[in-house]
Design a protein around this motif. Sequence first.
Motif, mmCIF file in Angstrom:
data_model
loop_
_atom_site.group_PDB
_atom_site.id
_atom_site.type_symbol
_atom_site.label_atom_id
_atom_site.label_comp_id
_atom_site.label_asym_id
_atom_site.label_seq_id
_atom_site.Cartn_x
_atom_site.Cartn_y
_atom_site.Cartn_z
ATOM 1 N N THR A 61 11.113 4.425 -2.843
ATOM 2 C CA THR A 61 9.720 4.605 -3.250
ATOM 3 C C THR A 61 9.210 5.971 -2.807
ATOM 4 O OG1 THR A 61 9.346 2.231 -3.001
ATOM 5 C CG2 THR A 61 7.404 3.649 -3.100
ATOM 6 N N PRO A 62 8.707 6.787 -3.727
ATOM 7 C CA PRO A 62 8.141 8.089 -3.335
ATOM 8 C C PRO A 62 6.902 7.914 -2.463
ATOM 9 C CG PRO A 62 8.567 7.979 -5.706
ATOM 10 C CD PRO A 62 8.688 6.588 -5.185
ATOM 11 N N PRO A 63 6.570 8.907 -1.652
ATOM 12 C CA PRO A 63 5.358 8.828 -0.827
ATOM 13 C C PRO A 63 4.121 8.611 -1.694
ATOM 14 C CG PRO A 63 6.712 10.713 -0.214
ATOM 15 C CD PRO A 63 7.300 10.174 -1.471
ATOM 16 N N GLY A 64 3.195 7.803 -1.178
ATOM 17 C CA GLY A 64 1.931 7.589 -1.881
ATOM 18 C C GLY A 64 1.978 6.533 -2.968
ATOM 19 N N GLY A 94 0.808 -1.199 0.000
ATOM 20 C CA GLY A 94 0.000 0.000 0.000
ATOM 21 C C GLY A 94 0.847 1.255 0.000
ATOM 22 N N PRO A 95 0.234 2.397 -0.287
ATOM 23 C CA PRO A 95 0.991 3.658 -0.328
ATOM 24 C C PRO A 95 1.564 4.027 1.031
ATOM 25 C CG PRO A 95 -1.374 4.064 -0.459
ATOM 26 C CD PRO A 95 -1.193 2.591 -0.582
ATOM 27 N N ALA A 154 5.582 8.274 3.715
ATOM 28 C CA ALA A 154 6.853 8.944 3.436
ATOM 29 C C ALA A 154 7.687 8.084 2.497
ATOM 30 C CB ALA A 154 7.617 9.186 4.741
ATOM 31 N N ALA A 155 8.686 8.697 1.907
ATOM 32 C CA ALA A 155 9.583 7.959 1.020
ATOM 33 C C ALA A 155 10.274 6.847 1.806
ATOM 34 C CB ALA A 155 10.613 8.894 0.412
ATOM 35 N N ALA A 156 10.430 5.692 1.159
ATOM 36 C CA ALA A 156 11.030 4.547 1.843
ATOM 37 C C ALA A 156 12.045 3.875 0.933
ATOM 38 C CB ALA A 156 9.950 3.552 2.252
#
Length: 235
Positions: free
Chosen positions: A57-60, A19-20, A23-25
Motif C-alpha cells: 500500500t502506498p503512503p496515504g 486509515g492512511p 509509509a508504504a506497508a
Amino acid sequence: MYRERETPLLPGAVLWDRGPAAAAAEQRVLPDGCTDLIWCDGLLVAGPDSRAHLSTTPPGTAFDAIRLPPGTGAAVLGVPAAELRDQRVPLAALWGDAAARALSERVAGAQDRGAVLADVARQRLAAASGAAPGAGPEAEPLRRVVLAHARNGKAVAETARAAGIGERQLHRRCLALFGYGAKQLAGILRLHRALDLVAAGVPAAEAAVRSGYADQPHFAREVRRLAGVPLSRLR
C-alpha cells in the motif's frame, strides 16, 4: 489503523476500513473463502484467494470495504466466483463503466462508505436471479450445507450426500459459489481455526489436533502452503 465491524444490513458480512499510513506497508492477506468489495479512490473487487496475497500500500492510502461471506460473492457481483479466484479487478470490468462510476460517486459522497457498500450488496443478493451460475436463490441451501460441513471437517463424499448431488456436480457448483471445491474450502477454514487457537495461546501441537490436522508437522506444511511462510514468521 485497521478495524472491522459487523453490519445488520447483511448478516455474516464484515465492514472493514484502514486509515492512511504514513509509509508504504506490505500486508500478507490469508485466504478465507471471502470476496471483498473495496473502495480506494474507486471500486475494486478482491476475489476469493487460494493462497496468501501480498499487498503493498502506498503512503496515504485509505480503504473502506465489505468482506462478503463465503459463497455470496457470485450473487452480489454477478459472475461465478471461480472467475475471480486470486484476482484483483476493477468493479467496472464486471459491471461496466457507467454502473461502477455511479456506485463510486455514491460511495465517495457518503459519510459511512461501508454502509453504502453493505446496502448495495444486500440489494443485489436479494435480487439475484441465477443469471450467474450458482448465484440464484436456489444456491443458498447448498451454500449452507457446504459451509457447515467444511467448518466441521466433513469429507467431500459426505457433503455431496447431504446436498443430494454427486461429487462432480458438487465440485462444479462449489467453483461457482466459492471459487474452489469443497475440499479446498475446508482446508482454508481449518487453517483459520488452527491459527485462531494459536493466537489465543494454545500450543501449536494442540491447536493442530483440535483443528483436525494429523499432527503438528501437517499443520506446519499447510501453513507454508497457504500462507507462504512458516508459522513462526506468520505470528
